[in-house]
Each structure stands twice: as C-alpha cells, then as structure tokens.
Scaffold this active site. Sequence first.
Site, mmCIF file in Angstrom:
data_model
loop_
_atom_site.group_PDB
_atom_site.id
_atom_site.type_symbol
_atom_site.label_atom_id
_atom_site.label_comp_id
_atom_site.label_asym_id
_atom_site.label_seq_id
_atom_site.Cartn_x
_atom_site.Cartn_y
_atom_site.Cartn_z
ATOM 1 N N GLU A 47 -13.695 -18.615 -7.458
ATOM 2 C CA GLU A 47 -12.423 -18.766 -6.737
ATOM 3 C C GLU A 47 -11.612 -19.935 -7.292
ATOM 4 O O GLU A 47 -10.403 -19.834 -7.462
ATOM 5 C CB GLU A 47 -12.671 -18.977 -5.240
ATOM 6 N N CYS A 204 -1.340 -2.890 -6.407
ATOM 7 C CA CYS A 204 -0.084 -3.457 -5.889
ATOM 8 C C CYS A 204 0.268 -4.685 -6.736
ATOM 9 O O CYS A 204 0.302 -5.812 -6.257
ATOM 10 C CB CYS A 204 -0.259 -3.815 -4.410
ATOM 11 N N CYS A 211 1.767 2.767 -6.673
ATOM 12 C CA CYS A 211 1.733 3.256 -5.285
ATOM 13 C C CYS A 211 1.029 4.610 -5.181
ATOM 14 O O CYS A 211 0.417 4.916 -4.149
ATOM 15 C CB CYS A 211 3.147 3.365 -4.722
ATOM 16 N N CYS A 214 -2.532 4.163 -4.233
ATOM 17 C CA CYS A 214 -2.790 3.167 -3.176
ATOM 18 C C CYS A 214 -3.396 3.803 -1.928
ATOM 19 O O CYS A 214 -2.869 4.804 -1.417
ATOM 20 C CB CYS A 214 -1.480 2.474 -2.820
ATOM 21 N N CYS A 220 2.644 2.295 4.384
ATOM 22 C CA CYS A 220 3.255 1.100 3.760
ATOM 23 C C CYS A 220 4.760 1.073 4.028
ATOM 24 O O CYS A 220 5.484 2.006 3.690
ATOM 25 C CB CYS A 220 2.987 1.110 2.254
HETATM 26 S S1 SF4 Z 1 2.099 1.668 -1.311
HETATM 27 FE FE1 SF4 Z 1 2.674 -0.361 -0.581
HETATM 28 S S2 SF4 Z 1 0.792 -1.560 -0.568
HETATM 29 FE FE2 SF4 Z 1 0.430 0.274 -1.772
HETATM 30 S S3 SF4 Z 1 0.844 -0.322 -3.897
HETATM 31 FE FE3 SF4 Z 1 2.747 0.519 -3.090
HETATM 32 S S4 SF4 Z 1 3.817 -1.246 -2.292
HETATM 33 FE FE4 SF4 Z 1 1.730 -1.886 -2.567
#
Ligand code: SF4
Length: 377
Positions: A47, A204, A211, A214, A220
């Site tokens: 970290e 992201c 997206c 995702c 989102c």
């Molecule tokens: S859907 Fe929303 S959280 Fe997912 S990658 Fe796209 S912007 Fe990021």
Amino acid sequence: MEGARAEPIAPEQRGFAKALVKWQREHGRHDLPWQTHLHPYPVWLSEVMLQQTQVSTVRSYFSKFMARFPSVQDLAQAHEDEVMALWSGLGYYSRGRRLHACAKAIVDQFSGEFPKDVERLKSLPGIGPSTAAAIASICFEQKAAIMDGNVSRVLARYLGYEGDLSLSQHQKKLHQLAQQLLPNKAQDMPTYTQGIMDLGATVCCPKKVRCESCPVQKTCHAYANDQVDTLPLKSKKIKRTQKSIFWFIASNALGHVLGGKRAQTGIWAGMYAFPEYDSEEALRAAVPRGVKIRALNVLRHELTHQSLSIHGFASLYDERLEPRAVKRRASVTKPASDAWPGMEGFQWMSMNDWAQVGRPKPVGDFLNQIDQDFQPL
Ligand code: SF4
C-alpha cells in the site's frame, strides 16, 4: 459545483457491494505478489509503495523488500541507508523514510504486531486514512472504506457525486457515502476492498473507461446520465515550477565518484547525490583551476511541484581534485575543499558504495553514463 447529488444512496445502488464482491472473485486480480498472504506486513508494504506509483513498477521493489526484510522486525532493525538504497528509483523518498519509521514504531509501541483498528493504524508514521482502511479491511475484516484516487473516481462516477474532489470537504462527504456502500458481512471486506481497487485500476480507469465490462453498470449514475467523461470533478491542478540545477560529477583514478548526503530538508532529503549548484557559473567557479569538465546529457525529472532540468558536468580522474584520496585508494575520504554547498560532507564512493545508499534516480542515471565512459588508468 457546490451541490453533491448522491445523498443518501439510491435504493437501486444498495447492491453495489454484492455485485463487486462477485465480480472480484470471478474477474478481479489474484496474481499480485502481495495477495499471497493477507498478512498486514506485505499489505502495508504494498500500500505504501502503491501511493503514487504504478503496480508494474512496485512489483519488483516489493519482491526485493520482502526478500531482504521478510518481517516488520527485520525492517525495523535495518540501517536507514540500506532501506533507502533499496527504495532508490521508486521516488517520493519521504515514503521510504516513513516506512522505516513506521516499522520501528510497530516494534516499539505494538510489540511487532500491527494494530487492527483504523484509529491506531492512523497514529503510525506514513499511514493515512486510506492505507489504514486498506490494512484494517483486508487483513482484519474491519468495515472501513478506502478512499484513494482510484476509488474516489469510481465512487464519484457511480454515485454521480458532483462535488469538487480537490476540496477536503467533498473528499470527506464522499468517504461518508463510501462507508454506506460497504458489504453487510464483515467477511466480505477483504474481497470488497480488493474489488474496488481492481475496478478502479482495470475498468473504471481515468481514460478509456470500460463501462461495457463493469459489474455495476446497470445502476451507475454517470453511465446513465452521460457523465463518465466529466466526473470526477477536480478544479485544482498542481502547478509545477521549472527549475535548473547543476551537478558536478567528479571521479578519481579508481573510478570512485564524489558524493555526499544531502541535508535532511528540501528535495531528496538525506539521499546521496553529487555537489549541486544553482548555475553553471557557480559550478565552474567552485571547481579547482585547470580541472577539465565536460557537459553530460541534461536529464528532466518531475517532482510533485517542480519540473527539474538537471545539468551534469563530469570530470574524470583529475588529481587536482583530491590527490591524497586517490593515492590511499580510499572510498570514504573527505575532500579538503569546503566549496561544495548544501551537503554535509563528501567522500569518494565506489560504485558498490553508491549501490548501498539511497540515491535519487537521476544520480543513478548519471552514474551509468560516466561508468560507461570510465577507463582505468
Ligand atoms: S459503469 Fe460507471 S462505475 Fe462502471 S466503469 Fe462505467 S463509469 Fe465506472
């Protein structure tokens, strides 16, 4: 923009943690070297190294540190010069010094055991709120939300948070919202924390956002409202000043190079470097008369607030610099001259000496340049 939209969390967004945990198990990163054992020592080490540094760079440094200092006790007992030598090239050197101070504090104050709660972790040198939350959640299943740059970007987009994240009040507000998104089950905390880091690093991303891959796309806010490219909002940009510095890089007949420990304040505090001047004229004025010097390649180096042009001037084995030091074959002899500003003292250092102390990356680059040129007498 003053207002922040997402408060409280919308009901459809309550499933964020569940979706993220499932995704991390199936698609997250599982091959990072610090993931082998969820012990606080490697988690903490990684970290700290990952603050402002890419995973690809951290991998080899992490392995070197774990091989040389397998436990926090080993690190605490090491000499600072050795720690900083291993840290050399990783940048942001105050992190390396605080890492060492933190290891000592854990041994002295906590009998070598990492504390399990965020508050006591935060009391240690170099452990901020996000690092404390990472250790507490990954190693001790504590319900603590991390909030580094990657995570705040993910959450600002997901929640449609429009506050300016360069302001601390908005960072705090977003952190409060992040706490509300955590999983119900404490045992999911390690996977959740890893998952949100993975999402920020691989899906992201700052640019080229993926997206379509995702796991939380359906709920989102930024995706639904075409704000992916405009969030997060950050108004303050770091302004870097331009600066030139001039280094005198003298080597003796043995190929040893004059170096010294920098002052404990200012840039590269306590690291080993060459004599430094504000201008070429000042450098030339400080070099003994008759000593030939030649200009090396100019190196550019970016610091947080400064953009440096580093001009190296080399002098190869000229006896007038320090003849006694050359004759004694000494690698630790101070030159008689006191014309070297900003340093605690100088010595002829062999390449092996240089390898055993902390040195900024440009020093290593210049040493490589002159090492290739050096021909023993
Ligand atoms: S859907 Fe929303 S959280 Fe997912 S990658 Fe796209 S912007 Fe990021």
